[in-house]
Design an enzyme around this catalytic site. Structure first.
Site, PDB file in Angstrom:
ATOM      1  N   ASP A 108      27.661  51.572  40.824  1.00 41.17           N
ATOM      2  CA  ASP A 108      29.006  52.254  40.073  1.00 41.17           C
ATOM      3  C   ASP A 108      28.411  53.683  39.854  1.00 41.17           C
ATOM      4  O   ASP A 108      27.511  54.141  40.572  1.00 41.17           O
ATOM      5  CB  ASP A 108      29.210  51.791  38.722  1.00 41.17           C
ATOM      6  CG  ASP A 108      30.793  52.007  38.308  1.00 41.17           C
ATOM      7  OD1 ASP A 108      30.999  53.096  37.817  1.00 41.17           O
ATOM      8  OD2 ASP A 108      31.562  51.216  38.426  1.00 41.17           O
TER       9      ASP A 108
ATOM     10  N   VAL B 104      35.602  46.067  38.288  1.00 37.68           N
ATOM     11  CA  VAL B 104      34.094  45.265  38.619  1.00 37.68           C
ATOM     12  C   VAL B 104      33.511  45.729  39.879  1.00 37.68           C
ATOM     13  O   VAL B 104      32.406  45.332  40.139  1.00 37.68           O
ATOM     14  CB  VAL B 104      34.607  43.899  38.867  1.00 37.68           C
ATOM     15  CG1 VAL B 104      35.226  43.511  37.521  1.00 37.68           C
ATOM     16  CG2 VAL B 104      35.588  43.538  39.897  1.00 37.68           C
ATOM     17  N   LYS B 105      34.271  46.614  40.650  1.00 35.39           N
ATOM     18  CA  LYS B 105      33.939  47.111  42.038  1.00 35.39           C
ATOM     19  C   LYS B 105      32.785  45.995  42.693  1.00 35.39           C
ATOM     20  O   LYS B 105      31.977  46.427  43.218  1.00 35.39           O
ATOM     21  CB  LYS B 105      32.794  48.310  41.585  1.00 35.39           C
ATOM     22  CG  LYS B 105      33.695  49.661  41.072  1.00 35.39           C
ATOM     23  CD  LYS B 105      32.832  50.989  40.949  1.00 35.39           C
ATOM     24  CE  LYS B 105      33.747  51.969  40.320  1.00 35.39           C
ATOM     25  NZ  LYS B 105      33.971  51.817  38.974  1.00 35.39           N
ATOM     26  N   ARG B 106      33.626  44.922  42.637  1.00 35.23           N
ATOM     27  CA  ARG B 106      32.922  43.867  43.673  1.00 35.23           C
ATOM     28  C   ARG B 106      33.024  44.071  45.318  1.00 35.23           C
ATOM     29  O   ARG B 106      34.111  44.759  45.386  1.00 35.23           O
ATOM     30  CB  ARG B 106      33.220  42.350  43.127  1.00 35.23           C
ATOM     31  CG  ARG B 106      33.110  41.897  41.800  1.00 35.23           C
ATOM     32  CD  ARG B 106      31.565  42.394  41.366  1.00 35.23           C
ATOM     33  NE  ARG B 106      31.300  41.841  40.005  1.00 35.23           N
ATOM     34  CZ  ARG B 106      30.880  42.340  39.015  1.00 35.23           C
ATOM     35  NH1 ARG B 106      30.778  43.563  38.838  1.00 35.23           N
ATOM     36  NH2 ARG B 106      30.847  41.559  37.991  1.00 35.23           N
TER      37      ARG B 106
END
Lengths: 305, 305
Positions: A108, B104-106
């Protein structure tokens, strides 16, 4: 941390890591049945079953290997009870003196990346007390957001003696869609590799850096190029075994001295009991099948040197 | 899910989302002190404090907004107790009939991406029972691993009526290191945008797709290009307010009809009480300061139409 990892690899004569990626379908039926008897058809039952599965496998193989790599997605899918199983697994592996590589692929920006880094390989402060959220030694990191996303992890590595493996070239079939595209005459993954080298200079730990790279076993010609582009980066190599990579393809990932890379196998080890080759063990002795698969993997990898 | 989001945006006349990114340093001191009195200097105290903080803010603003975006890193840093606070926050927001976008930027591959998708926006099966791990409606996804990483999320979107926002061009200063690099005469982020458009065709929900995109407010000229490249993608726009983006820069992200984008503010809302502009509220009335900041943000954004 990377010098500690190298020491363990040498002590065990095993440049390998066992991936703890427990899908419910991997488990011997009796483990989930027992957990459902105790907890009903709940997330808690799933968490308990995968924890028992991991504990048995780690108990059977820990003396043979330097490190494990739990894939957090396989725990996170069961919500909080799944993450309790992740935490128990990490802590048990550390009791067994294994180095724990959290395969979290987080990334991130700024304070958000710092939060991930603090939570997984660093620490947080509550009042005047320093605490750890999760307890991995090393984590995998996604570089798509650039230096803002990766440097907070590098800072924690340097300050706390921990490590990261940055995704450079992944092992999956479609990894080329973006990673292989040419920029100024060379693929994106080489640009990322150059950044890995640059980021890593701030966090050396002996001859290697705390900043390593992930390069899939399925692309050995790229492995050779990337080995040279990142002379100080340890390379974590997924894709051996079930994903199709063979030992012969692995030589380019290593340096002349046999250091520089660590090869992951997940399904090939933890699901060994389902493999025809190990079927004599049967479901009850799944952990012993995993032990034999680790012994065979060590032999297979070490014959390339 | 995207048609539901649009309906809520229209009902509330507010193309905005409040980012629930609670760093401990954001909290009024009394909240953490109270939690430490109850739980000691522990992860549980941190989790309890951020949950109480969120609950007060959500309680004060929920009637004004269509959606919230909790940033999971801020919870995950406190381990399992932090993720319990995340779960409570998600569930409370859903009780308040808000759409929850899990930031969550998974992103992983194959069955691993499927596990993340199932855990956050889909479901898992234990025995014969279908269960949900976490309970978001939409999540953010990192595209670095290509279609193998994103399609398992798209499958869940289509099957379960949920949504994703894929990172295309992020708002941070170094986002250009990889995302802006030219490939065949156009930047990488445009290639990713083309893929977003392609992936989204399999998951339409009315005039827009369940597959949206993240494009930072800090790059409005890119916003204009990307709006055209992804005609069916809703755009989640971070970077307004504290990160430097202004309302005037936001027009290019929207279509002529005022749809097509939703603007996030995190610190500007949840930390409003620390802003000179809202200092009259004082620490005790932090949630009321957040409410006033939402009212002001709505007015600021809506004047561009």
């Amino acid at each position: 941390m990377i010098s500690k990892l190298i020491q363990r690899i040498q002590e065990k004569n095993a440049p390998i890591v066992v991936g703890l990626d427990p899908m419910l379908s991997y488990l011997p039926a009796f483990l989930l049945e027992k957990a459902i008897d105790d907890y009903g058809e709940t997330l808690e039952a799933a968490g308990e079953a995968i924890w028992q599965y991991n504990k048995a496998i780690v108990g059977a193989v820990h003396d043979l290997i330097p490190a494990v790599k739990p894939q957090i997605a396989m725990y996170e899918q069961f919500g909080v009870p799944g993450l309790i199983a992740f935490e128990k697994t990490v802590n048990y592996c550390k009791e067994k003196d294994l180095i724990v590589i959290g395969d979290v692929k987080r990334g991130d920006i700024g304070s958000t990346s710092a939060a991930y880094a603090n939570g997984h390989i660093g620490s947080v402060t509550v009042g005047n007390t320093e605490l750890r959220g999760f307890h991995e030694d090393i984590v995998t990191v996604n570089p798509y957001l650039g230096s803002d996303g990766v440097k907070p992890f590098v800072d924690v590595c340097r300050e706390q003696g921990r490590g990261i493996f940055v995704l450079v070239k992944t092992s999956n079939p479609s990894s080329g869609e973006f990673q292989d595209r040419e920029i100024d005459g060379r693929p994106l993954y080489e640009l990322v590799a150059e950044k890995v080298d640059e980021w890593g200079k701030d966090a050396m730990d002996g001859a290697y850096s705390e900043v390593g790279a992930v390069v899939g076993a399925t692309y050995p010609e790229m492995g050779a190029v990337l080995r040279k582009k990142m002379p100080h980066a340890y390379i974590l190599v997924p894709g051996y075994g079930a994903q199709g990579g063979t030992a012969d393809q692995l030589r380019p990932y290593f340096n002349e001295d046999g250091l520089g890379a660590i090869v992951n196998s997940s399904r090939g080890i933890i699901c060994a009991y389902k493999d025809q080759k190990y079927s004599d063990f049967g479901e009850d002795r799944f952990a012993e099948a995993s032990r034999q698969a680790v012994i065979d993997m060590k032999e297979d990898i070490n014959r390339i040197f």
